[in-house]
Scaffold this active site. Structure first.
Site, PDB file in Angstrom:
ATOM      1  N   GLU A 180      13.346   2.936   2.261  1.00 49.74           N
ATOM      2  CA  GLU A 180      14.490   2.920   2.791  1.00 49.74           C
ATOM      3  C   GLU A 180      15.454   1.778   2.763  1.00 49.74           C
ATOM      4  O   GLU A 180      14.890   0.872   3.337  1.00 49.74           O
ATOM      5  CB  GLU A 180      14.397   3.665   3.872  1.00 49.74           C
ATOM      6  CG  GLU A 180      14.300   4.978   4.235  1.00 49.74           C
ATOM      7  CD  GLU A 180      14.116   5.562   5.574  1.00 49.74           C
ATOM      8  OE1 GLU A 180      15.106   5.341   6.371  1.00 49.74           O
ATOM      9  OE2 GLU A 180      13.226   6.436   5.889  1.00 49.74           O
ATOM     10  N   GLU A 185       8.626   5.398  10.024  1.00 49.03           N
ATOM     11  CA  GLU A 185       9.037   4.512  10.897  1.00 49.03           C
ATOM     12  C   GLU A 185       8.349   4.663  12.110  1.00 49.03           C
ATOM     13  O   GLU A 185       8.877   4.940  13.337  1.00 49.03           O
ATOM     14  CB  GLU A 185      10.393   4.736  11.259  1.00 49.03           C
ATOM     15  CG  GLU A 185      11.472   4.276  10.147  1.00 49.03           C
ATOM     16  CD  GLU A 185      12.946   4.518  10.442  1.00 49.03           C
ATOM     17  OE1 GLU A 185      13.316   5.201  11.438  1.00 49.03           O
ATOM     18  OE2 GLU A 185      13.693   3.715   9.763  1.00 49.03           O
TER      19      GLU A 185
HETATM   20  C1  BGP Z   1      15.848   5.948   9.392  1.00 50.11           C
HETATM   21  C2  BGP Z   1      15.245   7.405   8.938  1.00 50.11           C
HETATM   22  C3  BGP Z   1      15.972   8.171   7.995  1.00 50.11           C
HETATM   23  C4  BGP Z   1      17.267   8.045   7.916  1.00 50.11           C
HETATM   24  C5  BGP Z   1      17.848   6.703   8.003  1.00 50.11           C
HETATM   25  C6  BGP Z   1      19.424   6.413   8.248  1.00 50.11           C
HETATM   26  O1  BGP Z   1      15.654   5.726  10.601  1.00 50.11           O
HETATM   27  O2  BGP Z   1      13.747   6.924   8.707  1.00 50.11           O
HETATM   28  O3  BGP Z   1      15.272   9.584   8.362  1.00 50.11           O
HETATM   29  O4  BGP Z   1      18.193   9.001   8.172  1.00 50.11           O
HETATM   30  O5  BGP Z   1      17.272   5.940   9.097  1.00 50.11           O
HETATM   31  O6  BGP Z   1      19.610   6.713   9.344  1.00 50.11           O
HETATM   32  P1  BGP Z   1      21.000   7.819   9.814  1.00 50.11           P
HETATM   33  O7  BGP Z   1      20.625   9.000   9.085  1.00 50.11           O
HETATM   34  O8  BGP Z   1      20.921   7.984  11.193  1.00 50.11           O
HETATM   35  O9  BGP Z   1      22.074   7.175   9.225  1.00 50.11           O
END
Ligand code: BGP
Length: 488
Positions: A386, A194
């Site tokens: 993701e 990201e």
């Molecule tokens: C993205 C990241 C991840 C991940 C995901 C879910 O921003 O790349 O590392 O964790 O989001 O977010 P969260 O864990 O805050 O629910």
């Protein structure tokens, strides 16, 4: 001409799951690993967390206090869900689901404990050798992120992380080491997770400590520039070390909608979409887009560049684009406030969408929109690395976890991926986020779970770490076995 839609997933489609070292691995101080920025982030009770704009950021003073007083406990990312000691079991579970790909990140501080060391840590390198060998044993393709929301802490304290140009060289030393070592084991590499996150949260995205709120944007964009140059030089290294490597950029795909059809809102939404695509524009097209000139001028941002930066960016562009996608965002020209939360930032409430238990809006059609828009812009293959639903799960007395909400979320998004393929998008793969439960990035909670596999651990670090298959585990296995044909 065949009248049926060309909506099948390609035969070599990379189905799998995704993780990040700092949220999953644990073993934060074992086998020579140095501290990283994520190891300093505490779990906070919800009431306290909600008071903070960036609960996942830490100040210099806080870090110094933690180090000086050797404060322990309540740092969930130090423990993750202990992939470090469970990797064989976890990869076997992934293989059982039929994974074709496993996205993971290498923890930089495991390889170069201080970031600026001359020599790598052999034990760290050996760990990833074992992990990749285990994947390859099952025919699982490792998809490796070089930097996923953690920076060796020493680089932050000594150089202010990616705000400093010197960090490019430290990073390239690390990249050269892992490219050489895993030359024959890894085909797919992502540079910065990201990468657009760095201007929203410079600490998380680049180990950057922001001295004043006014400075956040300036320092964020300067650090982003350093990461762009580092990404391009990573591609250069790939060409030298193994030209067969596939190098991708990774952006949080933030699809932005106007709140109304007032042309002012539409223009605002376009602007916000440009801020998102700026990061892929530079890495795919190899140059800064002209629409950013005005933004930089209006915000007093003057980027420090070296003489050959532009040439480097132009010459070494990425082979594919990878994205995270969780939700869409709604904006208005008039309103600055946010009324729902979301990945990296909040949004105005979209009345057409439902929200997750954490208030993130669920928008599968937004994924299709975002994929089409990206593909039409660049004509490069896209990898969704993701996507998923963070939810509370309940371990039942019979060791079962019933998570139909997760299946519903994923089914709806996979259906839109199919539609996007029918729309002509070239999609390489899909790795669902947090395939084995891990620590949340934004809240450091354990109770925000994304996985197909439940890990027995709570927000206070209590639990056996035992793994349990959720209902979604069996569902995803069927999806993969039928290459996405059966989503029931
Ligand atoms: C993205 C990241 C991840 C991940 C995901 C879910 O921003 O790349 O590392 O964790 O989001 O977010 P969260 O864990 O805050 O629910």
């Amino acid at each position: 001409m065949n009248a049926s839609l060309p909506a099948d997933f390609p035969r070599d489609f990379l189905w799998g799951g995704a993780t990040a070292a700092n949220q999953y691995e644990g073993a934060f101080d074992e086998d020579g690993k140095g501290l990283s920025t994520a190891d300093m982030v505490r779990w906070l009770p919800k009431e306290e967390r909600l008071k903070k704009e960036y609960p996942f950021e830490v100040s210099r003073a806080e870090i110094q206090a933690i180090l000086k007083n050797n404060i322990q406990g309540s740092f969930p990312k130090r423990r993750g869900t202990d992939f470090y000691h469970h990797y064989k079991e976890d990869i076997a579970l992934m293989a059982e689901m039929g994974f074709k790909a496993f996205r993971l990140s290498i923890n930089w501080a495991r390889i170069y404990p201080n970031g600026d060391d001359q020599e790598p840590n052999e034990k760290g390198l050996a760990f990833y050798d074992q992990v990749f060998d285990e994947c390859l044993k099952y025919g699982i393709e490792p998809v490796v992120t070089l930097s996923h929301y953690e920076t060796p802490l020493n680089l932050t304290l000594k150089y202010n992380g990616w705000a400093n140009r010197k960090t490019i060289d430290f990073f390239l030393r690390y990249v050269k080491t892992v490219f050489t070592r895993y030359r024959d084991k890894v085909n797919y590499w992502l540079t910065f997770n990201e990468v657009n996150g760095i201007v929203i949260t410079p600490y998380t995205g680049g180990g950057v400590l922001v001295d004043s709120p006014q400075n956040r944007l300036k320092i964020g964009y300067q650090a982003a520039h350093h990461q762009f140059v580092a990404s391009a030089l990573t591609k250069k290294l790939a060409l030298e070390i193994n030209p067969k490597f596939n190098i991708g950029c990774m952006i949080a795909r933030m699809v932005v909608y106007p709140e109304t059809n007032n042309p002012k809102d539409i223009l605002e939404a376009q602007k916000q979409n440009e801020f998102n695509l700026f990061f892929s524009d530079v890495q795919v097209r190899g140059e800064y887009p002209t629409y950013m000139n005005r933004f930089f001028a209006e915000n007093g941002i003057i980027l420090q560049m070296s003489a050959d930066d532009q040439q480097i960016l132009k010459k070494y562009t990425v082979d594919f684009i990878s994205i995270s996608y969780y939700m869409s965002y709604t904006v208005s020209a008039e309103k600055n406030e946010t009324t729902v939360s979301g990945n990296l930032k909040g949004s105005l409430r979209n009345p057409y969408l439902q929200t997750s238990e954490w208030g993130w809006e669920i928008d599968p059609l937004g994924l299709r929109w975002g994929l089409k828009d990206l593909y039409q812009r660049y004509n490069l293959p896209i990898f969704i690395v993701e996507n998923g639903l963070g939810a509370f799960d309940q371990l039942e007395k019979d060791d079962k976890i019933h998570d139909p909400y997760r299946v519903d979320y994923l089914r709806a998004h996979i259906l839109q991926m199919k539609e996007a393929i029918a729309d002509g998008v070239e999609l390489m793969g899909f790795t669902s986020w947090g395939c084995i439960d891990l620590i949340s990035m934004s809240t450091s909670e354990m109770s925000k779970r994304y996985g197909f596999v439940y890990v027995d651990l709570d927000d206070h670090g209590q639990g056996s770490l035992k793994r349990y298959r959720k209902d979604s585990f069996y569902w995803y296995k069927k999806v993969i076995a039928t290459n996405g044909a059966n989503l029931d």
